[in-house]
Motif scaffolding. Sequence first.
Motif, PDB file in Angstrom:
ATOM      1  N   PHE A 105       0.831  -1.159  -0.080  1.00 36.06           N
ATOM      2  CA  PHE A 105      -0.098   0.137   0.142  1.00 36.06           C
ATOM      3  C   PHE A 105       0.779   1.151   0.198  1.00 36.06           C
ATOM      4  O   PHE A 105       1.803   1.285   0.748  1.00 36.06           O
ATOM      5  CB  PHE A 105      -0.957  -0.087   1.456  1.00 36.06           C
ATOM      6  CG  PHE A 105      -1.741  -1.236   1.457  1.00 36.06           C
ATOM      7  CD1 PHE A 105      -2.850  -1.425   0.746  1.00 36.06           C
ATOM      8  CD2 PHE A 105      -1.272  -2.243   2.149  1.00 36.06           C
ATOM      9  CE1 PHE A 105      -3.519  -2.679   0.854  1.00 36.06           C
ATOM     10  CE2 PHE A 105      -1.934  -3.374   2.507  1.00 36.06           C
ATOM     11  CZ  PHE A 105      -3.127  -3.498   1.863  1.00 36.06           C
ATOM     12  N   ILE A 106       0.567   2.308  -0.589  1.00 42.48           N
ATOM     13  CA  ILE A 106       1.200   3.500  -0.880  1.00 42.48           C
ATOM     14  C   ILE A 106       0.157   4.712  -0.820  1.00 42.48           C
ATOM     15  O   ILE A 106      -0.894   4.750  -1.486  1.00 42.48           O
ATOM     16  CB  ILE A 106       1.829   3.657  -2.268  1.00 42.48           C
ATOM     17  CG1 ILE A 106       3.158   2.831  -2.159  1.00 42.48           C
ATOM     18  CG2 ILE A 106       2.446   5.283  -1.993  1.00 42.48           C
ATOM     19  CD1 ILE A 106       4.105   2.793  -3.276  1.00 42.48           C
ATOM     20  N   ALA A 107       0.424   5.623   0.253  1.00 45.82           N
ATOM     21  CA  ALA A 107      -0.362   6.751   0.188  1.00 45.82           C
ATOM     22  C   ALA A 107       0.217   8.085  -0.447  1.00 45.82           C
ATOM     23  O   ALA A 107       1.283   8.406  -0.099  1.00 45.82           O
ATOM     24  CB  ALA A 107      -0.884   7.062   1.637  1.00 45.82           C
ATOM     25  N   LEU A 108      -0.338   8.616  -1.462  1.00 47.99           N
ATOM     26  CA  LEU A 108      -0.185   9.754  -2.032  1.00 47.99           C
ATOM     27  C   LEU A 108      -0.917  10.986  -1.232  1.00 47.99           C
ATOM     28  O   LEU A 108      -1.643  10.666  -0.663  1.00 47.99           O
ATOM     29  CB  LEU A 108      -0.228   9.946  -3.556  1.00 47.99           C
ATOM     30  CG  LEU A 108       0.937   9.292  -4.368  1.00 47.99           C
ATOM     31  CD1 LEU A 108       1.084   7.772  -4.189  1.00 47.99           C
ATOM     32  CD2 LEU A 108       0.464   9.479  -6.006  1.00 47.99           C
ATOM     33  N   PRO A 109      -0.645  12.241  -1.649  1.00 47.90           N
ATOM     34  CA  PRO A 109      -1.262  13.210  -1.064  1.00 47.90           C
ATOM     35  C   PRO A 109      -2.816  13.103  -1.382  1.00 47.90           C
ATOM     36  O   PRO A 109      -3.252  12.686  -2.552  1.00 47.90           O
ATOM     37  CB  PRO A 109      -0.863  14.666  -1.747  1.00 47.90           C
ATOM     38  CG  PRO A 109       0.434  14.161  -2.119  1.00 47.90           C
ATOM     39  CD  PRO A 109       0.728  12.654  -2.308  1.00 47.90           C
ATOM     40  N   CYS A 134       3.545  -0.725   4.087  1.00 50.47           N
ATOM     41  CA  CYS A 134       2.863   0.428   3.922  1.00 50.47           C
ATOM     42  C   CYS A 134       3.682   1.500   3.581  1.00 50.47           C
ATOM     43  O   CYS A 134       4.604   1.618   4.416  1.00 50.47           O
ATOM     44  CB  CYS A 134       2.013   0.626   5.167  1.00 50.47           C
ATOM     45  SG  CYS A 134       0.791  -0.720   5.439  1.00 50.47           S
ATOM     46  N   GLY A 135       3.486   2.351   2.737  1.00 46.15           N
ATOM     47  CA  GLY A 135       4.367   3.476   2.183  1.00 46.15           C
ATOM     48  C   GLY A 135       3.514   4.853   2.207  1.00 46.15           C
ATOM     49  O   GLY A 135       2.535   4.909   1.725  1.00 46.15           O
ATOM     50  N   LEU A 136       4.342   5.697   2.491  1.00 46.56           N
ATOM     51  CA  LEU A 136       3.921   7.058   2.179  1.00 46.56           C
ATOM     52  C   LEU A 136       4.964   7.994   1.466  1.00 46.56           C
ATOM     53  O   LEU A 136       5.956   8.170   1.729  1.00 46.56           O
ATOM     54  CB  LEU A 136       3.990   7.922   3.623  1.00 46.56           C
ATOM     55  CG  LEU A 136       3.398   9.062   3.824  1.00 46.56           C
ATOM     56  CD1 LEU A 136       1.743   9.188   3.666  1.00 46.56           C
ATOM     57  CD2 LEU A 136       3.699   9.626   5.231  1.00 46.56           C
ATOM     58  N   LEU A 137       4.269   8.212   0.273  1.00 44.64           N
ATOM     59  CA  LEU A 137       5.149   9.188  -0.734  1.00 44.64           C
ATOM     60  C   LEU A 137       4.837  10.482  -0.176  1.00 44.64           C
ATOM     61  O   LEU A 137       3.861  11.003  -0.531  1.00 44.64           O
ATOM     62  CB  LEU A 137       4.598   8.931  -2.246  1.00 44.64           C
ATOM     63  CG  LEU A 137       5.610   9.734  -3.070  1.00 44.64           C
ATOM     64  CD1 LEU A 137       6.930   9.277  -3.154  1.00 44.64           C
ATOM     65  CD2 LEU A 137       4.863   9.297  -4.555  1.00 44.64           C
ATOM     66  N   ASN A 138       5.879  11.015   0.277  1.00 47.27           N
ATOM     67  CA  ASN A 138       5.852  12.564   0.831  1.00 47.27           C
ATOM     68  C   ASN A 138       6.082  13.449  -0.325  1.00 47.27           C
ATOM     69  O   ASN A 138       6.962  14.421  -0.300  1.00 47.27           O
ATOM     70  CB  ASN A 138       6.883  12.574   1.867  1.00 47.27           C
ATOM     71  CG  ASN A 138       6.671  14.177   2.495  1.00 47.27           C
ATOM     72  OD1 ASN A 138       5.732  14.621   2.808  1.00 47.27           O
ATOM     73  ND2 ASN A 138       7.492  14.321   3.511  1.00 47.27           N
TER      74      ASN A 138
END
Length: 197
Positions: A105-109, A134-138
Amino acid sequence: MFDQMNKVCVYCGSSSGRTSDYITYANQLADVFLSKNIELVYGGASIGVMGALANRMIARGGRVTGVIPKALAEKEIAHSGLTNLHVVESMHNRKMMMAELADGFIALPGGMGTFEELFEVLTWAQLGFHHKPCGLLNSNRFYDQLISFLNHAVDEKFIKPVHRDLLLVSSDPALLVEKMENYSPIIDDKWISETET
């Protein structure tokens, strides 16, 4: 090391954001997926960051699966050009199907929905319900304050450091995917009994 990621679920906004930088990051992530033959699983919309990500994948020959509730198919404008589009009954069904289809899983803005989706899969990981990365693309430093707040919650002993480390963070799409591919899940039965709520 985590098993190969064939499908990644990406949570992101149905808005394009204030600047074009958010679309640029989405396109870069799509290019990383394409280079690694990763299929995109996402919310099925044709607008905003969601639509841009899907469009980039499709334009360059990638595979895209969308999942959208009937009630949002018109509001979010369901994408008509996907490899697969699942129209489901509810948001709950949408989230469950996306989670089941994905290897990570990745969350973008995005907005409230994106935040809720990210924290749900993080909570499931914390409880040991899944062991997927679980990833967060800042993108454009969008999540700087959220990252600081999570670190503050660790300092205040509401989140354990081992649980904070479940969220992999990077502003570089290629590096984030690499972190996810190298992710080693910690499987510990004590997590459930020790979980802070």
